[in-house]
Scaffold this motif. Structure first.
Motif, PDB file in Angstrom:
ATOM      1  N   ILE A   1      27.308  23.264 -22.198  1.00 25.38           N
ATOM      2  CA  ILE A   1      26.635  22.366 -23.124  1.00 25.38           C
ATOM      3  C   ILE A   1      25.153  22.716 -23.102  1.00 25.38           C
ATOM      4  O   ILE A   1      24.470  22.508 -22.094  1.00 25.38           O
ATOM      5  CB  ILE A   1      26.878  20.893 -22.759  1.00 25.38           C
ATOM      6  CG1 ILE A   1      28.373  20.578 -22.827  1.00 25.38           C
ATOM      7  CG2 ILE A   1      26.079  19.972 -23.692  1.00 25.38           C
ATOM      8  CD1 ILE A   1      28.742  19.172 -22.379  1.00 25.38           C
ATOM      9  N   ILE A   2      24.678  23.293 -24.199  1.00 24.90           N
ATOM     10  CA  ILE A   2      23.284  23.719 -24.316  1.00 24.90           C
ATOM     11  C   ILE A   2      22.556  22.651 -25.123  1.00 24.90           C
ATOM     12  O   ILE A   2      22.709  22.552 -26.346  1.00 24.90           O
ATOM     13  CB  ILE A   2      23.179  25.104 -24.979  1.00 24.90           C
ATOM     14  CG1 ILE A   2      23.911  26.154 -24.130  1.00 24.90           C
ATOM     15  CG2 ILE A   2      21.713  25.492 -25.166  1.00 24.90           C
ATOM     16  CD1 ILE A   2      23.904  27.557 -24.731  1.00 24.90           C
TER      17      ILE A   2
ATOM     18  N   ILE B   1      30.933  26.924 -26.236  1.00 26.79           N
ATOM     19  CA  ILE B   1      29.581  26.382 -26.166  1.00 26.79           C
ATOM     20  C   ILE B   1      29.480  25.198 -27.117  1.00 26.79           C
ATOM     21  O   ILE B   1      29.908  25.284 -28.278  1.00 26.79           O
ATOM     22  CB  ILE B   1      28.523  27.442 -26.544  1.00 26.79           C
ATOM     23  CG1 ILE B   1      28.492  28.565 -25.501  1.00 26.79           C
ATOM     24  CG2 ILE B   1      27.134  26.812 -26.689  1.00 26.79           C
ATOM     25  CD1 ILE B   1      27.713  29.789 -25.943  1.00 26.79           C
ATOM     26  N   ILE B   2      28.939  24.096 -26.624  1.00 29.31           N
ATOM     27  CA  ILE B   2      28.577  22.964 -27.466  1.00 29.31           C
ATOM     28  C   ILE B   2      27.058  22.899 -27.468  1.00 29.31           C
ATOM     29  O   ILE B   2      26.431  22.751 -26.418  1.00 29.31           O
ATOM     30  CB  ILE B   2      29.194  21.650 -26.948  1.00 29.31           C
ATOM     31  CG1 ILE B   2      30.727  21.753 -26.950  1.00 29.31           C
ATOM     32  CG2 ILE B   2      28.737  20.475 -27.811  1.00 29.31           C
ATOM     33  CD1 ILE B   2      31.428  20.539 -26.357  1.00 29.31           C
ATOM     34  N   TYR B   3      26.474  23.044 -28.649  1.00 29.54           N
ATOM     35  CA  TYR B   3      25.027  23.195 -28.800  1.00 29.54           C
ATOM     36  C   TYR B   3      24.448  21.970 -29.495  1.00 29.54           C
ATOM     37  O   TYR B   3      24.858  21.622 -30.603  1.00 29.54           O
ATOM     38  CB  TYR B   3      24.733  24.465 -29.589  1.00 29.54           C
ATOM     39  CG  TYR B   3      23.297  24.666 -30.027  1.00 29.54           C
ATOM     40  CD1 TYR B   3      22.234  24.324 -29.198  1.00 29.54           C
ATOM     41  CD2 TYR B   3      23.007  25.234 -31.268  1.00 29.54           C
ATOM     42  CE1 TYR B   3      20.920  24.524 -29.603  1.00 29.54           C
ATOM     43  CE2 TYR B   3      21.701  25.446 -31.678  1.00 29.54           C
ATOM     44  CZ  TYR B   3      20.662  25.080 -30.842  1.00 29.54           C
ATOM     45  OH  TYR B   3      19.358  25.274 -31.246  1.00 29.54           O
TER      46      TYR B   3
ATOM     47  N   ARG C   1      28.508  37.469 -27.002  1.00 23.10           N
ATOM     48  CA  ARG C   1      29.565  37.306 -25.995  1.00 23.10           C
ATOM     49  C   ARG C   1      30.888  36.862 -26.600  1.00 23.10           C
ATOM     50  O   ARG C   1      31.858  36.649 -25.892  1.00 23.10           O
ATOM     51  CB  ARG C   1      29.095  36.293 -24.935  1.00 23.10           C
ATOM     52  CG  ARG C   1      27.939  36.849 -24.109  1.00 23.10           C
ATOM     53  CD  ARG C   1      27.056  35.779 -23.511  1.00 23.10           C
ATOM     54  NE  ARG C   1      25.928  36.399 -22.820  1.00 23.10           N
ATOM     55  CZ  ARG C   1      24.830  36.867 -23.455  1.00 23.10           C
ATOM     56  NH1 ARG C   1      24.729  36.769 -24.774  1.00 23.10           N
ATOM     57  NH2 ARG C   1      23.865  37.420 -22.766  1.00 23.10           N
ATOM     58  N   ARG C   2      30.901  36.688 -27.938  1.00 21.89           N
ATOM     59  CA  ARG C   2      32.080  36.234 -28.680  1.00 21.89           C
ATOM     60  C   ARG C   2      32.613  34.920 -28.122  1.00 21.89           C
ATOM     61  O   ARG C   2      33.818  34.715 -27.964  1.00 21.89           O
ATOM     62  CB  ARG C   2      33.172  37.307 -28.695  1.00 21.89           C
ATOM     63  CG  ARG C   2      32.755  38.634 -29.302  1.00 21.89           C
ATOM     64  CD  ARG C   2      32.278  38.499 -30.750  1.00 21.89           C
ATOM     65  NE  ARG C   2      32.130  39.796 -31.414  1.00 21.89           N
ATOM     66  CZ  ARG C   2      31.015  40.530 -31.395  1.00 21.89           C
ATOM     67  NH1 ARG C   2      29.920  40.080 -30.752  1.00 21.89           N
ATOM     68  NH2 ARG C   2      30.963  41.693 -32.014  1.00 21.89           N
ATOM     69  N   VAL C   3      31.679  34.011 -27.837  1.00 27.82           N
ATOM     70  CA  VAL C   3      32.045  32.671 -27.355  1.00 27.82           C
ATOM     71  C   VAL C   3      31.966  31.699 -28.529  1.00 27.82           C
ATOM     72  O   VAL C   3      30.900  31.576 -29.152  1.00 27.82           O
ATOM     73  CB  VAL C   3      31.111  32.195 -26.226  1.00 27.82           C
ATOM     74  CG1 VAL C   3      31.517  30.798 -25.744  1.00 27.82           C
ATOM     75  CG2 VAL C   3      31.125  33.183 -25.065  1.00 27.82           C
ATOM     76  N   PRO C   4      33.049  31.005 -28.877  1.00 25.35           N
ATOM     77  CA  PRO C   4      32.983  30.025 -29.967  1.00 25.35           C
ATOM     78  C   PRO C   4      31.915  28.967 -29.692  1.00 25.35           C
ATOM     79  O   PRO C   4      31.695  28.568 -28.541  1.00 25.35           O
ATOM     80  CB  PRO C   4      34.383  29.404 -29.973  1.00 25.35           C
ATOM     81  CG  PRO C   4      35.253  30.399 -29.290  1.00 25.35           C
ATOM     82  CD  PRO C   4      34.385  31.091 -28.277  1.00 25.35           C
ATOM     83  N   LEU C   5      31.261  28.510 -30.777  1.00 21.03           N
ATOM     84  CA  LEU C   5      30.164  27.549 -30.647  1.00 21.03           C
ATOM     85  C   LEU C   5      30.340  26.435 -31.679  1.00 21.03           C
ATOM     86  O   LEU C   5      30.531  26.708 -32.865  1.00 21.03           O
ATOM     87  CB  LEU C   5      28.830  28.266 -30.840  1.00 21.03           C
ATOM     88  CG  LEU C   5      27.550  27.428 -30.721  1.00 21.03           C
ATOM     89  CD1 LEU C   5      26.400  28.296 -30.173  1.00 21.03           C
ATOM     90  CD2 LEU C   5      27.122  26.847 -32.076  1.00 21.03           C
TER      91      LEU C   5
END
Length: 311
Positions: free
Chosen positions: A157-158, A231-233, A269-273
């Motif tokens: 969580i950013i 990632i939750i931004y 990094r191909r991380v869903p956001l």
């Protein structure tokens, strides 16, 4: 790019209330004209979903309208059926954004959300339920059902709202599967901070160069310590120099660079956001809307990259 909204559930706030409720409807109007945005009404989070991050007693109090006067003052909103429904749908919007991002879209959004001051057993600072916390826990549960041998889904969580994410930090204080990063004003609300996995405190008057350097160092530290699968931004507009509660001096260009850096970090990094709009209290509401619209323009660029990578 899928964007979820619940702005038509409007809280009946007293005259002169400082929360800018109108910003959500105005932002949806702007997004409706952006090519590539697909708007959809958010579904409400269920009691069971909320219970992944909140106590049953608190959920029942919000549902039934039995919050004490003190609890309502701490939240900053008087209870009403619309308040309870909007809170559920704000959580539901982040849940839906996470689901579709993880299903292959790579990037999706909640037009509201970022309710990071809500604790497990209470709300605070205009936050009723903690959308990021519920969504993180629910995505972990759904991931475990689909891919049990693959292990737990790790969520970062950013939080780049100008205020520290105290409720989120408290909920995940002993959870090593969720990394909480908060970049915030040192002297701003909340005045009693909760320890995140990584807190970066900024001085009043902090400007673009210092802010972006602090973000770069924070992302480097996140990468050193954690390997997220989601990632939750929280893309708060309130670090902007025109925000009446922010106390920082970040320009439009600085915030656009911030959004691009976070989304690029995820993309590389191909991380869903999934992202939410979090705080924004511009002296002129147009300031907040400009910051938020810029965030969506950056997001559309990265969403397009995700889609090209699937072909």
């Amino acid at each position: 790019m899928h964007v979820y909204y619940a702005d038509h559930f409007v809280l009946p706030l007293p005259q002169g209330h400082r929360f800018p409720m109108a910003k959500y409807g105005l932002l949806r109007q702007r997004l409706d004209g952006l090519p590539g945005v697909s708007l959809a009404e958010a579904l409400p989070a269920t009691d069971g979903e909320l219970a992944l991050a909140h106590t049953p007693a608190y959920i029942a109090a919000v549902r039934n309208g039995t919050l004490s006067a003190a609890a309502q003052r701490e939240i900053g909103f008087p209870w009403s059926p619309a308040m309870a429904e909007r809170a559920r749908r704000s959580v539901g919007a982040t849940v839906q954004a996470c689901r579709i991002a993880m299903a292959g879209d790579g990037l999706a959004a909640n037009i509201a959300g970022g309710t990071h001051h809500a604790y497990a057993d209470k709300g605070s600072g205009f936050c009723v339920f903690n959308d990021s916390a519920v969504a993180a826990r629910l995505m972990q549960a759904e991931h475990a059902r689909r891919q049990r041998p693959a292990g737990v889904l790790r969520v970062a969580i950013i939080d780049l709202d100008v205020h520290q994410g105290n409720g989120t930090a408290s909920i995940f204080a002993r959870d090593e599967s969720v990394f909480t990063l908060s970049l915030h004003g040192a002297r701003n609300f909340p005045f009693r901070k909760e320890p995140s996995d990584l807190d970066v405190e900024l001085p009043d008057g902090c400007a673009d160069a210092e802010y972006l350097e602090a973000l770069e160092q924070a992302l480097n530290e996140l990468e050193r310590r954690f390997d997220p699968g989601l990632i939750i931004y929280l893309a708060g507009a309130d670090p902007h120099e025109g925000d009446r509660l922010g106390r920082l001096k970040i320009s439009y260009d600085g915030l656009e660079a911030r959004d691009r850096r976070v989304m690029d970090w995820a993309w590389q990094r191909r991380v869903p956001l999934a992202f939410s709009m979090a705080g924004g209290y511009g002296t002129d509401i147009e300031t907040t809307l400009t910051v938020q619209t810029n965030t969506y323009r950056v997001a559309l660029d990265y969403h397009a990259r995700w889609q090209r990578s699937r072909t």
